[in-house]
Write a protein that holds these residues in place. Structure first.
Motif, PDB file in Angstrom:
ATOM      1  N   ARG A 145     -37.484  -0.842 -21.294  1.00  0.00           N
ATOM      2  CA  ARG A 145     -37.561   0.313 -22.182  1.00  0.00           C
ATOM      3  C   ARG A 145     -38.998   0.736 -22.390  1.00  0.00           C
ATOM      4  O   ARG A 145     -39.933  -0.029 -22.157  1.00  0.00           O
ATOM      5  N   CYS A 146     -39.145   1.981 -22.876  1.00  0.00           N
ATOM      6  CA  CYS A 146     -40.479   2.492 -23.181  1.00  0.00           C
ATOM      7  C   CYS A 146     -41.049   1.738 -24.378  1.00  0.00           C
ATOM      8  O   CYS A 146     -40.331   1.370 -25.290  1.00  0.00           O
ATOM      9  N   ARG A 147     -42.354   1.547 -24.343  1.00  0.00           N
ATOM     10  CA  ARG A 147     -43.055   0.886 -25.430  1.00  0.00           C
ATOM     11  C   ARG A 147     -42.963   1.722 -26.721  1.00  0.00           C
ATOM     12  O   ARG A 147     -42.841   1.190 -27.806  1.00  0.00           O
ATOM     13  N   ASP A 148     -43.005   3.059 -26.557  1.00  0.00           N
ATOM     14  CA  ASP A 148     -43.140   3.933 -27.722  1.00  0.00           C
ATOM     15  C   ASP A 148     -41.916   4.782 -28.039  1.00  0.00           C
ATOM     16  O   ASP A 148     -41.881   5.475 -29.043  1.00  0.00           O
ATOM     17  N   CYS A 149     -40.925   4.789 -27.124  1.00  0.00           N
ATOM     18  CA  CYS A 149     -39.764   5.654 -27.337  1.00  0.00           C
ATOM     19  C   CYS A 149     -38.494   4.825 -27.202  1.00  0.00           C
ATOM     20  O   CYS A 149     -38.473   3.811 -26.521  1.00  0.00           O
ATOM     21  N   ASP A 150     -37.433   5.338 -27.827  1.00  0.00           N
ATOM     22  CA  ASP A 150     -36.169   4.628 -27.765  1.00  0.00           C
ATOM     23  C   ASP A 150     -35.385   5.090 -26.532  1.00  0.00           C
ATOM     24  O   ASP A 150     -34.294   5.648 -26.652  1.00  0.00           O
ATOM     25  N   ILE A 173     -41.280   4.840 -15.471  1.00  0.00           N
ATOM     26  CA  ILE A 173     -41.909   5.924 -16.228  1.00  0.00           C
ATOM     27  C   ILE A 173     -40.984   6.392 -17.348  1.00  0.00           C
ATOM     28  O   ILE A 173     -39.773   6.503 -17.162  1.00  0.00           O
ATOM     29  N   CYS A 174     -41.594   6.671 -18.507  1.00  0.00           N
ATOM     30  CA  CYS A 174     -40.839   7.268 -19.615  1.00  0.00           C
ATOM     31  C   CYS A 174     -40.861   8.781 -19.441  1.00  0.00           C
ATOM     32  O   CYS A 174     -41.932   9.383 -19.367  1.00  0.00           O
ATOM     33  N   HIS A 175     -39.690   9.407 -19.381  1.00  0.00           N
ATOM     34  CA  HIS A 175     -39.651  10.847 -19.175  1.00  0.00           C
ATOM     35  C   HIS A 175     -39.911  11.632 -20.458  1.00  0.00           C
ATOM     36  O   HIS A 175     -39.953  12.846 -20.441  1.00  0.00           O
ATOM     37  N   TYR A 176     -40.077  10.928 -21.563  1.00  0.00           N
ATOM     38  CA  TYR A 176     -40.372  11.617 -22.815  1.00  0.00           C
ATOM     39  C   TYR A 176     -41.856  11.635 -23.125  1.00  0.00           C
ATOM     40  O   TYR A 176     -42.403  12.639 -23.517  1.00  0.00           O
ATOM     41  N   CYS A 177     -42.531  10.485 -22.952  1.00  0.00           N
ATOM     42  CA  CYS A 177     -43.952  10.449 -23.327  1.00  0.00           C
ATOM     43  C   CYS A 177     -44.871  10.227 -22.134  1.00  0.00           C
ATOM     44  O   CYS A 177     -46.080  10.298 -22.266  1.00  0.00           O
ATOM     45  N   GLY A 178     -44.305   9.933 -20.962  1.00  0.00           N
ATOM     46  CA  GLY A 178     -45.143   9.754 -19.782  1.00  0.00           C
ATOM     47  C   GLY A 178     -45.664   8.336 -19.595  1.00  0.00           C
ATOM     48  O   GLY A 178     -46.344   8.048 -18.606  1.00  0.00           O
ATOM     49  N   PHE A 179     -45.344   7.433 -20.505  1.00  0.00           N
ATOM     50  CA  PHE A 179     -45.771   6.036 -20.362  1.00  0.00           C
ATOM     51  C   PHE A 179     -45.348   5.500 -18.991  1.00  0.00           C
ATOM     52  O   PHE A 179     -44.240   5.739 -18.540  1.00  0.00           O
ATOM     53  N   GLU A 180     -46.281   4.809 -18.322  1.00  0.00           N
ATOM     54  CA  GLU A 180     -45.996   4.341 -16.975  1.00  0.00           C
ATOM     55  C   GLU A 180     -46.439   2.896 -16.831  1.00  0.00           C
ATOM     56  O   GLU A 180     -47.497   2.507 -17.328  1.00  0.00           O
TER      57      GLU A 180
HETATM   58 ZN    ZN Z   1     -41.962   6.909 -24.049  1.00  0.00          ZN
END
Ligand code: ZN
Ligand code: ADP
Length: 672
Positions: free
Chosen positions: A383-388, A401-408
Motif C-alpha cells: 500500500r501507499c505510505r500516505d494514501c489508503d 506507484i501510487c496513482h493518487y500522490c505519485g509515491f514510487e
Molecule cells: Zn499515495
C-alpha cells in the motif's frame, strides 16, 4: 472625503476588507483593480470589488492600499458580479474565485505580444458543405435565440457522430455575424482536438484557444484580445468561463456531462452552471451539448428549464455501432491462471479486424501493469505510505506507484510481512493488456495511450497522429481514447473491463459507467463501415450496462431517476458535502462531529437528510485523514442555511482543531 475600497484577497476568507485609497493612487483604484495591500505582517495581492465612503471598521484602523499592480482594471463589472455569484452559491472566498478566474495568475505589465506554441494538429477535421435536415432543425431555434438577444438555454442531446460540432460552428457563425462573441467550453483542451480544429478551420485568427502549451504571457494576451474584441471566439476549459467577452452572445458547453467541469478543490464551482448563469445575465444563448446528458441537465430539460434538442441519428444515416455484452463469469470458470484479459470472443473479433486491415480501439481505465500486488501466502497487499490505496505495479520501471500522490518505490520480490516469495499481480492494467496482445497477435502494431505514454510534450498528438495515419492497428488506452476521437477506419471497440467504474462506491457510479461506455462505443464505426463493440463484464444484468448496450439513454435516465428520487439524491435533491481533513485522525473526527452535532440541532433541519460524519471512501490521501458530513434536502435553501451555520460554528472552533482543514463542496460531483 476619504475614499475606501473593499478588497478581496485570495485566502480562504469569505469577507472583503476595507482599505483607504491614498490620494496619489486616486483615479487608478477602481472596481476590478489589482492591488497590493498590507495584510497582517505581510503584503497580499487583492482585487477591488467595491468603492465606498464608509469603511467597515473605524477609519483610524483602516490601512492604505500599498500599490496598484496593473494599469487598468483586471475585471469588468460583469465578471466581478459573476465571481460574486460563484462565491455566494458555492460558499467560496471571493478572492479565491477571482484568482481562479485569472488564467496565468496575477496580471503583469503588458509588453509586446508574445509568441505562442501551437498545439499539434492532427489534420483530421473535415468541414461538411451542407447541414443535414436534422442539423438544420436543431440549429434553427438556436440561431433564432441568438438573433433575439434574450437568454435561452438549450440541451443538445446528439448521439456521437450526429454532427453536433458542426451545429456549434454554425451557431457561432451566426453570433459573430451579428457582432457578437462566442465562448466555447470543452472538458479538457488536450482531449478536444477535433472541436478546436473545427473552430480554427472555420474562423482562423478570430479564435483564441486557452491550451496547456500557452505561456503565462500568451494566456494574458488571449485574455486581453477577448476583452478588446480582437478575437470573437474563445475556446477553453473550465476556468475560461470567466474570460471577459463584452459582446458575448453565445456560450457552448461541449460534453456538458463531463466531471472535469467541476473544480475539485476550492473554489469548487461547476463551469456548466456558471455558464448558464453568465448567459442569463448577458442575455445570451447557451447550448449544452453531449451524447449522454448529465442527470442534472436532462432533468432540467424535463422540468422545462432547458429546451431539449435532439439529434438521434448519425450524419448520413450511418447506423450506430452494434454493442454486445460479454459475460466474463462464463469465461472465468474455464480460464487458466490469472484474470481473463481478452475473452475468446473478444480475441476472435480482434483477429478478424486485423485480417481485414481495419483498426481497433481497446479501452481499459487503468494504467500500469497490475493495480495491486499481493502475497499469496498471507494476503498482504503493498500500500501507499500516505494514501489508503494499493500501489500499482509498473513493468519496465519495475516499481510500485501510487496513482493518487505519485509515491514510487521499487517492486517487491518477497512479501514484506511473511517473507514468502509468493507475490502475484492482481487485476489488469493497460500494460498487461498490451503484453497479452503481443502474445496473441505478435504481428499487430499496438499503440498505448495513457498517462504513462504521454508524459512528454507532444507525445499525445504523436500517438494519435500515427494511429490516424494508420501506422498502427490497435489503439489501447485509458479514457484518453474515449473522448472526441473520430477515426473512420476504426470498426471495432473493445471494453476490457466495463465494471471498473461501476464498483466505485459513489452515487454517480452508474451514471459515470453509462456515460463512459456510451462514449467509448461511439468511437466505433465512424466511417462508412458499421462498427461493433464488445463490453466485457462480470455484471451483464446491471441496468447501466444493459442501457449502454442498447444505446438507450432515456431508459437509463428513467431507471437512474427512480433510484435517485427514492434515495433523495441529486438531481432530485440538493446536496452539500462538508469536508474535513488533517494529519491526526482523532482531531479530524472530533472536528467533523463537533460541526455535525451542531448542525443536527439546527431548527429547520426536518427536511434535511444527514449522512455521517464518516470517513470518506478514500479515507487517507497524501498523509491526510479525510472525513465528511453530507446533507441533502429537496431545496437548496435548506442546505445553504446549514452551510452558514457550519461556517459560523467553524469560525468559533476550539484550539484543538487548529490543524484540521474544513471546506464545503456544493453540488458535489462525487462523495469520494
Ligand atoms: Zn499515495
Ligand atoms: P459529434 O460532435 O456529434 O460527435 P461531429 O460534429 O464530430 O459529431 O460529426 C461527425 C462526423 O460527421 C465528422 O466527421 C463531421 O465532419 C461529419 N459531418 C458533420 N456534419 C455533416 C454533414 N452535414 N454532412 C456530412 N458530414 C458531416
Amino acid at each position: 472625503v476619504e475614499r475606501y475600497a473593499e478588497v478581496a484577497v485570495p485566502l480562504p476568507l469569505r469577507q472583503t476588507f476595507s482599505y483607504r485609497i491614498p490620494d496619489e493612487l486616486g483615479e487608478r483604484v477602481g472596481r476590478g483593480a489589482q492591488v497590493e495591500v498590507p495584510f497582517g505582517r505581510r503584503r497580499q495581492p487583492g482585487f477591488v470589488v467595491d468603492l465606498t465612503e464608509a469603511p467597515r471598521v473605524p477609519p483610524e484602523r483602516v490601512k492604505a492600499i500599498a500599490r496598484v499592480t496593473y494599469p487598468e482594471p483586471v475585471f469588468d463589472p460583469p465578471i466581478l458580479e459573476l465571481a460574486e455569484w460563484v462565491a455566494e452559491y458555492y460558499v467560496a472566498s471571493i478572492g479565491e474565485v477571482l484568482m481562479a478566474a485569472l488564467p496565468g495568475g496575477l496580471r503583469a505589465e503588458p509588453r509586446r505580444r508574445s509568441r505562442t506554441r501551437e498545439p499539434e494538429r492532427l489534420g483530421l477535421a473535415r468541414a461538411p458543405s451542407r447541414l443535414s435536415a436534422a442539423q438544420e432543425r436543431v440549429l434553427a431555434p438556436i440561431t433564432a435565440s441568438i438573433a433575439a438577444e434574450r437568454y435561452a438555454a438549450f440541451l443538445l442531446f446528439g448521439v456521437t457522430g450526429s454532427g453536433k460540432t458542426e451545429v456549434y460552428v454554425r451557431a457561432a457563425r451566426e453570433a459573430l455575424s451579428r457582432g457578437g462573441q462566442v465562448l466555447v467550453l470543452v472538458p479538457e483542451i488536450g482531449l478536444s482536438y477535433q472541436v478546436v480544429e473545427r473552430f480554427r478551420m472555420a474562423f482562423g485568427d478570430r479564435v483564441g484557444v486557452f491550451h496547456s502549451g500557452l505561456t503565462k504571457r500568451a494566456r494574458q494576451d488571449t485574455w486581453r484580445a477577448a476583452r478588446t474584441q480582437e478575437i470573437g471566439v474563445v475556446v477553453g476549459a473550465r476556468s475560461s468561463v470567466f474570460t471577459p467577452l463584452p459582446a458575448l452572445k453565445l456560450i457552448i458547453v461541449d460534453e456538458e456531462n463531463d466531471a472535469a467541469y467541476k473544480q475539485s478543490d476550492v473554489p469548487r464551482y461547476h463551469a456548466r452552471e456558471v455558464a448558464v448563469i453568465r448567459a442569463q445575465r448577458a442575455n445570451a444563448t447557451v447550448v449544452l451539448g453531449g451524447a449522454t446528458p448529465s442527470m442534472e441537465s436532462f432533468a432540467n430539460a424535463r422540468r422545462g428549464k432547458f429546451r431539449l434538442l435532439t439529434l438521434p441519428e448519425r450524419v448520413d444515416g450511418r447506423s450506430p455501432a452494434r454493442v454486445r455484452v460479454e459475460d466474463l463469469r462464463a469465461e472465468e470458470s474455464t480460464a487458466r491462471r490469472g484474470p481473463v484479459i481478452l475473452s475468446r470472443s473478444l480475441a476472435s473479433e480482434i483477429a478478424e479486424r486485423l485480417a481485414r486491415r481495419e483498426q481497433i480501439i481497446l479501452f481499459l481505465n487503468r494504467r500500469g501493469y497490475a493495480p495491486f500486488v499481493q502475497c499469496r501466502h498471507c494476503g498482504y497487499v503493498a500500500r501507499c505510505r500516505d494514501c489508503d490505496v494499493s500501489l500499482t505495479y509498473h513493468r519496465g520501471r519495475e516499481s510500485l506507484i501510487c496513482h493518487y500522490c505519485g509515491f514510487e518505490r521499487s517492486n517487491i520480490q518477497e512479501c514484506e510481512k511473511c517473507g514468502m516469495i509468493r507475490i502475484f499481480f492482481g487485476g489488469i492494467g493497460t500494460q498487461r493488456v498490451e503484453e497479452e496482445l503481443q502474445a496473441l497477435f505478435p504481428r499487430a502494431r499496438v499503440l498505448r495511450l495513457d498517462h504513462d505514454t504521454t508524459r512528454r510534450a507532444g507525445s499525445h498528438g504523436r500517438i494519435l497522429g500515427a494511429f490516424a495515419r494508420r501506422r498502427a492497428d490497435i489503439l489501447l488506452g485509458t479514457q484518453m481514447v474515449a473522448k472526441g476521437l473520430d477515426f473512420p477506419n476504426v470498426t471495432f471497440v473493445g471494453v476490457i473491463y466495463a465494471d471498473g467504474s461501476l464498483n466505485i462506491p459513489d452515487f454517480r457510479s452508474s451514471e459515470r459507467t453509462f456515460q463512459l461506455l456510451t462514449q467509448v462505443a461511439g468511437r466505433a464505426g465512424r466511417g462508412r463501415r458499421a462498427g461493433d463493440v464488445v463490453l466485457q463484464t462480470y455484471y451483464p444484468d446491471h441496468y447501466a450496462l444493459r442501457a449502454a448496450a442498447a444505446q438507450d439513454f432515456v431508459s437509463f435516465f428513467e431507471h437512474e431517476a427512480r433510484n435517485r428520487r427514492e434515495l433523495l439524491y441529486p438531481p432530485f435533491s440538493r446536496m452539500v458535502n462538508l469536508l474535513f481533513d488533517g494529519g491526526v485522525e482523532e482531531r479530524v473526527i472530533g472536528a467533523a462531529s463537533w460541526v455535525a452535532d451542531h448542525l443536527r440541532r439546527q431548527p429547520g433541519g426536518e427536511s434535511v437528510r444527514f449522512m455521517g460524519p464518516a470517513p470518506q471512501p478514500l479515507s487517507r490521501l497524501r498523509g491526510k485523514h479525510r472525513w465528511h458530513f453530507a446533507m441533502r434536502a429537496p431545496r437548496h435553501a435548506a442546505v445553504r442555511a446549514l452551510c452558514e451555520a457550519a461556517l459560523d460554528r467553524w469560525a468559533s472552533r476550539e484550539r484543538r482543531f487548529a490543524s484540521v482543514r474544513f471546506s464545503i463542496d456544493v453540488d458535489p460531483m462525487d462523495l469520494l
